[in-house]
Design an enzyme around this catalytic site. Structure first.
Site, PDB file in Angstrom:
ATOM      1  N   HIS A   1     -43.134  45.593  49.966  1.00  0.00           N
ATOM      2  CA  HIS A   1     -43.684  46.947  49.979  1.00  0.00           C
ATOM      3  C   HIS A   1     -44.697  47.145  48.848  1.00  0.00           C
ATOM      4  CE1 HIS A   1     -40.623  47.548  52.997  1.00  0.00           C
ATOM      5  NE2 HIS A   1     -39.747  47.096  52.132  1.00  0.00           N
TER       6      HIS A   1
ATOM      7  N   GLU B   1     -32.887  39.843  50.553  1.00  0.00           N
ATOM      8  CA  GLU B   1     -32.455  41.225  50.313  1.00  0.00           C
ATOM      9  C   GLU B   1     -31.416  41.134  49.188  1.00  0.00           C
ATOM     10  OE1 GLU B   1     -33.695  43.836  51.745  1.00  0.00           O
ATOM     11  OE2 GLU B   1     -34.507  43.241  53.687  1.00  0.00           O
TER      12      GLU B   1
ATOM     13  N   HIS C   1     -36.975  41.628  48.340  1.00  0.00           N
ATOM     14  CA  HIS C   1     -36.644  42.950  48.871  1.00  0.00           C
ATOM     15  C   HIS C   1     -35.270  43.400  48.377  1.00  0.00           C
ATOM     16  CE1 HIS C   1     -39.836  43.345  52.002  1.00  0.00           C
ATOM     17  NE2 HIS C   1     -39.832  42.022  51.920  1.00  0.00           N
TER      18      HIS C   1
ATOM     19  N   GLU D   1     -37.512  50.609  46.205  1.00  0.00           N
ATOM     20  CA  GLU D   1     -37.521  49.182  46.495  1.00  0.00           C
ATOM     21  C   GLU D   1     -38.827  48.537  46.033  1.00  0.00           C
ATOM     22  OE1 GLU D   1     -37.165  46.133  50.329  1.00  0.00           O
ATOM     23  OE2 GLU D   1     -37.231  48.304  50.639  1.00  0.00           O
TER      24      GLU D   1
END
Length: 342
Positions: free
Chosen positions: A132, A306, A224, A169
């Site tokens: 992101h 993640e 992430h 995030e």
């Protein structure tokens, strides 16, 4: 596996300047005292400047506050996973407002040094993809446009998720990616970030894949944190499925990507003390997906990680800790080094 707890952050105290009150003015002649003071003042000032530049003043991970250093601006790009059933809401990673301030743990600076001249990874190239972009929430029209991911068309990017306290995030992934870059450069690798917080939004998932391909990277990792329901805890590494459709063909990278992911997962456990996900991967810490453009369009070994669930309070406490983020970066680095050294 239980969490071993964060390391203690460094700190420093400023000395007080005591004032003994008003004094009667005195006239000094140019004697020995004047000569001594003239010699001591420049020496003390020089010593203070050296102390500041070498890091004696700032707390853990903070840059020195004197003498500006040249900054390295890596290529401005980034990747984000597509929606998965495990994530809350429609994708668990939609808008959460403007980014909040970084948590109290010290924020490390981006490394301004180039790749190390020697080390076990000399001659190897690693691309790190911070998930992101902190500015995505300001550019919804741009990130919502559809791009080709091989199997179908999906949004260019998303804003990512956040903790209930507002730590995003995008902030997390960029911080960990910078820490990871430093560790890999110390091992001799040439490291490129797909984005370094130096562009307004994005880039799109297809562009992120192209960055690793163009660099002929020996390994790519996309960093992430998840956005699932409270109670869902732990990390998982996402591996590319075997996909051959449209512009996507992962048949040559599925095996090496799995090897990369397994090395990262094992070392992440050892470095952080965090357990594999209790809601994805059946306790293996591994998940195979065919719906992520960043994996489908890659022609070099690549995985996503993640690191934890930002929506679970216990995981969020780890993700917002600077000491834990350093351990997370170390686990990823150890896994990548292990993979590249065979």
């Amino acid at each position: 596996m239980s969490y071993v707890g964060p390391d203690s952050d460094g700190f420093f105290d400023d000395a007080d300047n005591n004032d003994d009150g008003p004094r009667r003015p005195r006239r000094f002649s140019g004697g020995p005292l004047t000569v001594t003071l003239a010699a001591l003042v420049p020496t003390a000032l020089a010593g203070w400047l050296i102390w500041q530049v070498t890091g004696g003043g700032p707390g853990e991970g903070e840059p020195a506050k004197t003498l500006p250093a040249a900054s390295q601006s890596s290529t401005a790009r980034q990747d984000s996973p597509s929606p998965s059933p495990s994530k809350s809401g429609d994708d668990g990673k939609k808008g959460h407002g403007s980014p909040s301030a970084t948590p109290s743990a010290s924020k490390p600076p981006a490394s301004s040094a180039g790749p190390a001249g020697s080390g076990p990874l000399k001659g190897k190239t690693v691309v790190i993809d911070p998930g992101h972009n902190p500015g995505n929430f300001r550019h919804t029209a741009e990130i919502n446009r559809l791009v080709d991911i091989g199997t179908n068309r999906k949004e260019c990017d998303t804003t990512g998720t956040s903790t209930n306290g507002g730590y995003t995030e995008a902030q997390f992934s960029l911080d960990v990616s910078r820490r990871l870059r430093t560790l890999l450069q110390q091992q001799g690798a040439t490291v490129e970030l797909t984005q370094n917080g130096d562009r307004a939004w994005g880039p799109c998932v297809d562009e992120r894949a192209r960055i690793g391909n163009k660099a002929h990277a020996d390994a790519v990792i996309s960093v992430h944190a998840d956005g699932s329901a409270a109670g869902n805890r732990g990390f998982h590494v996402i591996l590319p499925a075997s996909v051959k459709a449209g512009a996507a063909d992962t048949t040559a990278i599925t095996a090496p990507s799995r090897a990369l992911g397994e090395r990262i997962a094992g070392n992440f456990v050892r470095a952080t003390g965090s357990a594999p996900s209790n809601y994805i991967g059946d306790g293996t810490g591994l998940d195979v997906r065919r719906d992520l453009g960043g994996l489908n369009l890659s022609t070099v070994p690549k995985v996503f990680i993640e690191c934890g669930n930002m929506r679970d309070p216990k995981d969020a406490a780890l993700l917002t800790s600077g000491a834990w983020r350093q351990k997370a970066a170390q686990g990823m680095s150890d896994g990548i080094v292990s993979f590249l050294r065979g």
